[in-house]
Design a protein around this motif. Structure first.
Motif, mmCIF file in Angstrom:
data_model
loop_
_atom_site.group_PDB
_atom_site.id
_atom_site.type_symbol
_atom_site.label_atom_id
_atom_site.label_comp_id
_atom_site.label_asym_id
_atom_site.label_seq_id
_atom_site.Cartn_x
_atom_site.Cartn_y
_atom_site.Cartn_z
ATOM 1 N N ALA A 110 -69.163 -39.253 -9.444
ATOM 2 C CA ALA A 110 -69.216 -40.247 -10.521
ATOM 3 C C ALA A 110 -70.644 -40.445 -11.035
ATOM 4 C CB ALA A 110 -68.639 -41.576 -10.037
ATOM 5 N N PHE A 111 -71.614 -40.439 -10.149
ATOM 6 C CA PHE A 111 -73.005 -40.697 -10.552
ATOM 7 C C PHE A 111 -73.839 -39.413 -10.638
ATOM 8 C CE2 PHE A 111 -71.608 -44.787 -9.033
ATOM 9 C CZ PHE A 111 -72.227 -45.686 -9.890
ATOM 10 N N ARG A 112 -73.193 -38.278 -10.529
ATOM 11 C CA ARG A 112 -73.880 -36.981 -10.617
ATOM 12 C C ARG A 112 -75.073 -36.920 -9.644
ATOM 13 N NH1 ARG A 112 -73.353 -38.285 -16.076
ATOM 14 N NH2 ARG A 112 -75.622 -38.528 -16.314
ATOM 15 N N LEU A 113 -74.824 -37.347 -8.434
ATOM 16 C CA LEU A 113 -75.880 -37.342 -7.431
ATOM 17 C C LEU A 113 -76.185 -35.940 -6.905
ATOM 18 C CD1 LEU A 113 -74.923 -40.522 -5.361
ATOM 19 C CD2 LEU A 113 -76.533 -40.312 -7.254
ATOM 20 N N ASN A 114 -75.356 -34.977 -7.275
ATOM 21 C CA ASN A 114 -75.649 -33.597 -6.896
ATOM 22 C C ASN A 114 -76.605 -32.931 -7.882
ATOM 23 O OD1 ASN A 114 -73.878 -33.591 -9.000
ATOM 24 N ND2 ASN A 114 -72.350 -32.262 -8.035
ATOM 25 N N VAL A 115 -77.020 -33.678 -8.881
ATOM 26 C CA VAL A 115 -77.999 -33.190 -9.851
ATOM 27 C C VAL A 115 -79.167 -34.166 -9.856
ATOM 28 C CG1 VAL A 115 -78.462 -32.675 -12.271
ATOM 29 C CG2 VAL A 115 -76.232 -32.122 -11.284
ATOM 30 N N SER A 116 -80.374 -33.650 -9.624
ATOM 31 C CA SER A 116 -81.568 -34.488 -9.623
ATOM 32 C C SER A 116 -82.528 -34.000 -10.690
ATOM 33 C CB SER A 116 -82.262 -34.458 -8.249
ATOM 34 O OG SER A 116 -82.754 -33.165 -7.974
ATOM 35 N N PHE A 220 -90.212 -31.238 -16.414
ATOM 36 C CA PHE A 220 -89.364 -31.953 -15.475
ATOM 37 C C PHE A 220 -88.845 -30.962 -14.439
ATOM 38 C CE2 PHE A 220 -89.253 -34.217 -19.442
ATOM 39 C CZ PHE A 220 -89.272 -35.561 -19.103
ATOM 40 N N THR A 221 -88.608 -31.448 -13.244
ATOM 41 C CA THR A 221 -88.018 -30.635 -12.181
ATOM 42 C C THR A 221 -86.557 -31.013 -12.038
ATOM 43 O OG1 THR A 221 -90.122 -30.485 -10.991
ATOM 44 C CG2 THR A 221 -88.130 -30.000 -9.750
ATOM 45 N N VAL A 222 -85.652 -30.055 -12.265
ATOM 46 C CA VAL A 222 -84.214 -30.292 -12.157
ATOM 47 C C VAL A 222 -83.668 -29.422 -11.034
ATOM 48 C CG1 VAL A 222 -83.965 -30.961 -14.564
ATOM 49 C CG2 VAL A 222 -83.717 -28.570 -13.929
ATOM 50 N N THR A 223 -82.746 -29.986 -10.279
ATOM 51 C CA THR A 223 -82.173 -29.275 -9.125
ATOM 52 C C THR A 223 -80.687 -29.599 -9.052
ATOM 53 O OG1 THR A 223 -84.268 -29.532 -7.943
ATOM 54 C CG2 THR A 223 -82.362 -28.853 -6.655
ATOM 55 N N ARG A 224 -79.889 -28.573 -8.905
ATOM 56 C CA ARG A 224 -78.457 -28.753 -8.639
ATOM 57 C C ARG A 224 -78.253 -28.492 -7.151
ATOM 58 N NH1 ARG A 224 -73.135 -28.757 -10.697
ATOM 59 N NH2 ARG A 224 -71.851 -29.037 -8.833
ATOM 60 N N SER A 225 -77.910 -29.541 -6.430
ATOM 61 C CA SER A 225 -77.759 -29.441 -4.983
ATOM 62 C C SER A 225 -76.351 -28.977 -4.632
ATOM 63 C CB SER A 225 -78.041 -30.795 -4.321
ATOM 64 O OG SER A 225 -79.327 -31.255 -4.641
ATOM 65 N N ASN A 226 -76.238 -28.420 -3.453
ATOM 66 C CA ASN A 226 -74.929 -28.113 -2.900
ATOM 67 C C ASN A 226 -74.163 -29.407 -2.697
ATOM 68 O OD1 ASN A 226 -73.275 -27.845 -0.151
ATOM 69 N ND2 ASN A 226 -73.253 -25.871 -1.224
ATOM 70 N N GLN A 227 -72.861 -29.361 -2.898
ATOM 71 C CA GLN A 227 -72.059 -30.584 -2.804
ATOM 72 C C GLN A 227 -72.182 -31.236 -1.436
ATOM 73 O OE1 GLN A 227 -70.743 -31.884 -5.310
ATOM 74 N NE2 GLN A 227 -69.093 -33.288 -4.705
ATOM 75 N N LEU A 228 -72.183 -30.443 -0.394
ATOM 76 C CA LEU A 228 -72.312 -31.000 0.955
ATOM 77 C C LEU A 228 -73.683 -31.621 1.148
ATOM 78 C CD1 LEU A 228 -70.885 -31.356 3.664
ATOM 79 C CD2 LEU A 228 -71.828 -29.159 4.376
ATOM 80 N N ALA A 229 -74.715 -30.967 0.607
ATOM 81 C CA ALA A 229 -76.065 -31.520 0.728
ATOM 82 C C ALA A 229 -76.202 -32.815 -0.051
ATOM 83 C CB ALA A 229 -77.087 -30.497 0.248
ATOM 84 N N ALA A 230 -75.567 -32.901 -1.214
ATOM 85 C CA ALA A 230 -75.621 -34.133 -2.004
ATOM 86 C C ALA A 230 -74.939 -35.282 -1.274
ATOM 87 C CB ALA A 230 -74.984 -33.905 -3.369
ATOM 88 N N ILE A 231 -73.806 -34.998 -0.647
ATOM 89 C CA ILE A 231 -73.121 -36.052 0.116
ATOM 90 C C ILE A 231 -73.970 -36.476 1.296
ATOM 91 C CG2 ILE A 231 -71.072 -36.551 1.492
ATOM 92 C CD1 ILE A 231 -69.526 -34.618 -0.297
ATOM 93 N N GLY A 232 -74.600 -35.512 1.972
ATOM 94 C CA GLY A 232 -75.486 -35.862 3.077
ATOM 95 C C GLY A 232 -76.679 -36.680 2.628
#
Length: 769
Positions: A110-116, A220-232
């Protein structure tokens, strides 16, 4: 009898005796107070800069209440209570459920926390600059560094899809101006470019930026994290704790630099957990309903079958009222069959979740075995009942049991359907998260206080290291305690002496024409170099302070030293004393000239010998910087008595150094010097010899070997412990007798202020100051 151990002079304290005491610390800190204040201030300033460069972190808190599950709504819980179990809150279990992926993954999506996405900022300076910027108005670049963000930038990254190889890899997004951008990999290779508001699809790489406010060139630095890493990562930023013990009150805290986002994420986690909790309870109820709906048709069929069999039997036998014995058998059998049927139902439900070896299943099996044993006893009691009557009673019992089970299942089904419609779970939201007003991190006051303490510790350690590396000796007590060197006293720094010397240099005549060849008996021609021309200035360059300022603080201190000096020499019977210094610039000639003057004023015949044939400092105090002297006497050109000249002070004579010689050490080791000293010792009450520095030349060791006593002149803060020890060792190896020392140029807390140089010049010129 044991005698106390006396350490030789100049011997450092052994390690086991070199104990650290508070007095040493205070002394060292006082001596190097500038270093202590400076280091502490620098570390405190760095800590302050670091504290204010850290971004503010806010924490949003929500409270939940976890209640014990309702046993009436859960057959399994009710069965557990029937078997002696107790209802537990299970807060620890619920806390782990809150941290589970099933609860956090919807929040991540919902908050796109897997994208920083974060702006590239200059370390320390960038964070400070961003504090003064206004959101939506990019600040100008400092120092022309346009790639860095200096505050006010805004970006909304709505979509970022990358191939698996680029998951977790930081990519660089650069603003190009006119709402355009470009995306680069870590090696600087361009991956794609596009416009704000449009979806850029390049195969597995997709991006959409909803808003971009930044100067052209800002990165800007953009990173797409792995879903498991984002949840962690979300789980790590969440703090889930039970308030108290067995209270059932759970606090969920979310920390973020964006306080509104912290509040939103905390509430989203709460809602996700409450929804998941409700679904778990509804799923449990749904499974029970499915089981009951599957059992109802079978029980109804069994009831209908039992009713038909009873009706057929009654039709064949006619309506016969059961006997009292049959009634007793029927009632007992019905109760046992009802209990057995109920336990079988519970066992079936438990087997849907547990294995047959589970303790709850085994408990029900034990109870079933006991009931079946009672049933067999009942059957054996009514074994002799007539077959027809016994068959009727059994059929009637089967009908009643089937009726009770069917009605019980129907009631339970209706009850669960009503419960499912109004189910709310066993978790309630007490307090939703609100927007925090003040940050919880960083603790700036604590960081600055820690910086002050760390700075003070580092400053003290620096003091210790400076002492260990440089080891400058500053106080008389320290020298006596650490080196066991008796000290006659200390002489405070005299501004009057320094200013008088400055004045005398201004009034001095020009030095002789250079180079000046000097002819010595048995020596080579030695020219006077320009660097040593100052040493040839006439007497006015070095006035004797005891004559010009007899009440100066340094002269007062010398008077006390003079008394102790005379007492020590009288006890030992010494006539010839060598004044030595470990290094140059310690004021040895100043001490010798003033000490000799004070001793002469006490009605003693004192002879001063300028044994420093290289610099002849002592000769300059008495207007004897040039002419015949010790060098000529040692060279055989004059005898001992011819070398002695008056100083102008009553009872005080001097043997000047004379002209420079090529080999001063060899001249001082001449037998004529020993003979001259014997002659002077018989003529004068006291003979004082001024010598070159011990560690620089061997002259002082040659003089010390001929003198009856040797006194070492030290300057505060000018010597290391090793230098003093080395100088004493050299003198002892040469046969010198070091009887003590004098500490010169001690700077006190309250040094009397003397006249300024302008006042001195004005008074010398006969003008008012």
């Amino acid at each position: 009898m044991n005698t106390p151990f006396q350490r030789p002079y100049g011997t450092p304290l052994p390690l086991e005796d070199d104990e650290f005491i508070l007095r040493d610390l205070v002394r060292m800190v006082r001596q190097q107070l500038g270093w202590v204040i400076g280091i502490t201030a620098v570390v405190a300033a760095v800590a302050t800069l670091y504290a204010y460069s850290l971004p503010a972190i806010y924490a949003a808190d929500a409270l939940l209440q976890v209640q014990a599950k309702n046993a009436d709504s859960n057959p399994l819980s009710r069965a557990s209570q029937m078997m002696g179990g107790t209802s537990q809150l299970g807060t620890e279990t619920e806390i782990e459920i809150i941290r589970s992926r099933s609860v956090l993954e919807p929040v991540v999506n919902a908050f796109r926390l897997n994208v920083s996405v974060s702006p590239v900022v200059m370390p320390y300076l960038g964070n400070l600059a961003r504090r003064f910027a206004k959101p939506g108005e990019p600040a100008p670049a400092w120092f022309g560094m346009s790639r860095y963000a200096w505050g006010g930038e805004q970006i909304d990254l709505e979509l970022l899809g990358v191939p698996a190889a680029l998951e977790g890899v930081p990519l660089t997004l650069r603003a190009l101006g006119n709402d355009s951008f470009a995306l680069y990999d870590p090696e600087g290779m361009k991956l794609l470019s596009g416009q704000v508001g449009e979806i850029v699809d390049d195969g597995p790489l997709q991006i959409r930026i909803g808003k971009l406010v930044a100067r052209p060139g800002t990165e800007f630095t953009v990173t797409r994290s792995n879903q498991l890493a984002a949840i962690g990562g979300l789980a790590k930023s969440l703090l889930v704790l039970e308030q108290g013990k067995q209270t059932g009150i759970v606090q969920i805290s979310m920390e973020s630099s964006d306080r509104v986002r912290a509040m939103q994420i905390a509430n989203a986690v709460v809602q996700s957990y409450v929804r998941q909790n409700l679904e778990r309870h509804q799923e449990e109820t749904a499974r029970t309903l499915d089981f009951l709906n599957a059992e109802v048709p079978r029980v109804r069929a069994d009831l209908e079958k039992a009713e038909d069999a009873l009706a057929a039997l009654q039709q064949r036998q006619g309506a016969v009222k059961p006997t009292s014995e049959a009634q007793s058998y029927l009632a007992g059998g019905l109760e046992l069959d009802r209990q057995i049927a109920q336990l079988n139902l519970q066992r079936t439900q438990l087997l849907q979740r547990f294995m047959p070896g589970h303790p709850q299943v085994q408990t029900i099996d034990t109870q079933l075995g006991q009931l079946r044993a009672l049933q067999q006893k009942l059957e054996s009691r009514f074994h002799d009942m007539p077959a027809s009557e016994k068959a009727g009673v059994r059929m009637e019992r089967d009908v009643k049991i089937a009726q009770e089970i069917y009605i019980s299942l129907q009631n339970k089904t209706q009850e669960l359907m009503i419960n499912r419609a109004g189910m709310v779970g066993n978790v309630h939201v007490l307090d939703e998260a609100l927007v925090p007003s003040s940050p919880v991190k960083p603790k700036r006051a604590l960081i600055i206080a820690a910086g002050l303490i760390l700075g003070l510790v580092l400053a003290v350690l620096t003091v210790f290291l400076r002492r260990a590396v440089f080891g400058r000796m500053h106080e008389m007590e320290e020298i006596e305690r650490r080196l066991a060197l008796p000290m006659f006293g200390e002489i405070p720094f005299s501004p009057a002496q320094s200013w008088l010397e400055d004045y005398s240099r201004l009034e001095a005549t020009a030095p002789p024409e250079l180079p000046l060849p000097v002819e010595l008996a048995g020596a080579e021609h030695v020219p006077v170099t320009p660097e040593r021309a100052e040493e040839w200035l006439p007497a006015a360059t070095r006035p004797v302070l005891a004559e010009s300022r007899p009440h100066d603080e340094a002269i007062e201190a010398l008077c006390g030293i003079c008394t102790q000096f005379q007492f020590t020499l009288e006890q030992m019977g010494h006539r010839v004393v060598a004044m030595v210094g470990a290094t140059s610039g310690v004021g040895k000639s100043f001490v010798t000239s003033n000490l000799g003057t004070l001793l002469a004023k006490s009605n003693r015949r004192v002879l001063l010998i300028d044994g420093d044939l290289r610099r002849q400092r002592l000769s300059g105090y008495f207007n004897r910087a040039a002419g015949m002297g010790l060098s000529e006497m040692l060279g055989g050109r004059i005898d001992a008595n011819q070398a002695v000249v008056p100083t102008g002070v009553s009872n005080l004579w001097i043997v000047p150094a004379g002209n420079f010689g090529a080999t001063p050490a060899e001249l001082l080791m001449n037998t004529r010097f020993r003979q001259a000293l014997d002659t002077y010792a018989r003529t004068y009450d006291l003979v004082i010899i001024d010598t070159p520095p011990v560690l620089d030349h061997n002259d002082a060791m040659a003089v010390s070997a001929l003198a009856a006593a040797t006194v070492m002149v030290l300057r505060t803060g000018a010597h290391t412990e090793e230098q003093i020890v080395d100088a004493v060792k050299r003198l002892k190896r040469a046969g010198g007798n070091v009887v003590g020392g004098i500490l010169n140029t001690v700077v006190g807390d309250a040094v009397p202020q003397s006249d300024s140089l302008s006042d001195t010049l004005a008074r010398a010129a006969g003008q008012p100051a």
